[in-house]
Each structure stands twice: as C-alpha cells, then as structure tokens.
Design an enzyme around this catalytic site. Structure first.
Site, short mmCIF file in Angstrom:
data_model
loop_
_atom_site.label_atom_id
_atom_site.label_comp_id
_atom_site.label_asym_id
_atom_site.label_seq_id
_atom_site.Cartn_x
_atom_site.Cartn_y
_atom_site.Cartn_z
N HIS A 98 10.49 7.38 5.58
CA HIS A 98 10.38 7.19 4.06
C HIS A 98 10.30 8.61 3.27
O HIS A 98 9.68 9.54 3.85
CB HIS A 98 8.87 6.58 3.68
CG HIS A 98 8.88 6.24 2.01
ND1 HIS A 98 8.37 7.11 1.21
CD2 HIS A 98 8.95 4.95 1.71
CE1 HIS A 98 8.41 6.56 0.01
NE2 HIS A 98 8.72 5.12 0.33
N GLU A 146 17.03 4.51 -0.80
CA GLU A 146 16.11 4.95 -1.82
C GLU A 146 16.26 6.28 -2.20
O GLU A 146 15.59 7.42 -1.98
CB GLU A 146 14.43 4.87 -1.08
CG GLU A 146 14.23 3.56 -0.63
CD GLU A 146 12.68 3.56 -0.71
OE1 GLU A 146 12.17 2.38 -1.11
OE2 GLU A 146 12.01 4.28 -0.04
P1 PGA Z 1 8.35 2.21 -6.03
O1 PGA Z 1 8.48 2.62 -4.42
O2 PGA Z 1 8.86 0.91 -6.11
O3 PGA Z 1 7.12 2.66 -6.53
O4 PGA Z 1 9.45 3.21 -6.69
C1 PGA Z 1 9.37 2.37 -3.86
C2 PGA Z 1 9.11 2.96 -2.40
O5 PGA Z 1 8.53 4.27 -2.31
O6 PGA Z 1 9.31 2.50 -1.25
#
Ligand code: PGA
Length: 223
Positions: A98, A146
C-alpha cells in the site's frame, strides 16, 4: 463466458477498536448477498483479526477476511513481525505494498518478498500499484491501481482513466484482476464498477461506515 469477479475490499487502516470492528461486522455481514462472483473482503488491524474471523464464521456471513500487510520473514526470531504462516489461521488475503507503507520506506523488493511469503502460505496477495509502472511480482493475480493523489483526498481518479491504466496493467500481466482504489464512495462506485477492465474496488474512508459500505456492496449487485 463466466461473469467477471467483483471484489469489494474494505481497508480499515489503523482504525476501529475491537467493539467497533465487531459492530461493523454485525451490520454488514447479514446484508451481503451470497453471489458466486462477488468477493467482499474486510481488512481489520492485526489485533482485530481473530475476533472478526470468529464473528464471520459464527454469523456464516459471505465475507472474506484480509490483513493489511504481512512479514517478509517466515516464523522465527523476528520481534514485532506478523508471519504469513500465523496469519493464515485468520486471513484469506493480504494487502501488500500500500502506498502508505511505501511512503514509510517499503520497497518493490520488500513487496516481492512478502508476496512470496503470502503465496507460500496460501494467502492471496493484493498488491497496490501507484501506476502502470509499479512492478507486479511473479505469481500475483490480484492488484489495485491506487493513484496517490486519490487516496484519502476526496479526489478520485476518473473512471475512464482508471480503466485505461487497468487495461495497460492487464496487457503487461495477462490474467491479472485489477481493482481501483482512491476516494471511492457509494456515489461514484458504479461508474468504476462498470468499466470493462476493472474487477472491483479497494475502499478506505468510505469502508469505515458500515452503512456506506453496504451501499457500495449493493451498487455491485446492479452492474
Ligand atoms: P480511501 O483509501 O478510500 O480513503 O481513498 C483507499 C486506500 O488507501 O486503499
């Protein structure tokens, strides 16, 4: 042709004590429909994993349980580490790489080692990619695109752009399933889920509120 999988993954990050975690499961669990292509996953903090897993089993809810990380080391003298072999008792999946962890110094090499540990112990690695250039370690069949600017900012990528990046990732890694993550809400979930190259959502903030999360799961029934 089989209908594609839809993954709806809740990443609680470092939130929710035990009673909050169990209360979330008791609200969400009974409202998730059992569907062959739907995979709803909750990723609590390590300390909540055992009780969340128990609550899911006792309620017979169609929920999978995931970890938010795991150790690159096997069991042994590694103080403070969470070994895949031990986590396997409670989890089906682990979020790896992540961007919040990469910002803390985690490298592509670390992520690859963790993937190996996950695979060795039959845990599905869900590897987070910042863009199509982030390397995907061998044997990975589930990733999340992401973009950093979209995480926790309330400023999601456009569904069209996310679809384009997912397409490029799929060209590089045939057979991989690609989720989108970054400021997903019940309002925008449908537009992402409708994209041809997206196989689901990785959700942070909006997954903390059980009612909002249920709404997102319900959106998935209609796509
Ligand atoms: P968020 O986070 O939905 O708060 O943008 C997503 C993530 O970090 O996986």
């Amino acid at each position: 042709m089989d209908k594609k999988n839809i993954w709806i993954v809740a990443n609680w990050k470092s939130n929710k004590n035990l009673s909050e975690a169990l209360s979330w499961v008791s609200v969400v669990g009974p409202r998730v429909e059992k569907r062959p292509n739907l995979k709803v996953v909750v990723c609590p903090s390590f300390i909540d994993l055992e009780e969340v897993k128990k609550a899911v089993l006792v309620g017979n809810f169609p929920l999978l349980v995931g970890a938010q990380d795991l150790s690159e080391y096997d069991v042994g003298a590694h103080t403070g580490e969470e070994a895949a072999k031990l986590l396997k008792e409670f989890v089906d999946l682990a979020i790896l790489g992540h961007s919040e962890r990469r910002q803390g110094g985690e490298t592509d090499t670390d992520v690859a080692k963790k993937v190996l540990m996950a695979k060795t112990h039959q845990i599905e690695p869900l590897v987070c990619l910042q863009n199509e250039q982030t390397p995907v370690p061998d044997q990975v069949s589930l990733v999340a695109f992401e973009p950093i600017t979209a995480i926790g900012t309330g400023q999601p990528d456009t569904p069209d752009d996310a679809n384009g990046v997912a397409k490029k990732i799929k060209q590089q890694v045939p057979g991989v399933e690609v989720l989108y993550g970054g400021s997903v809400t019940s309002e925008n979930a449908k537009a992402f889920l409708q994209q041809d190259n997206l196989n689901g959502l990785l959700i942070g903030t909006a997954a903390l509120d059980p009612e909002e999360f249920v709404k997102i799961v319900e959106v998935s029934y209609g796509v």
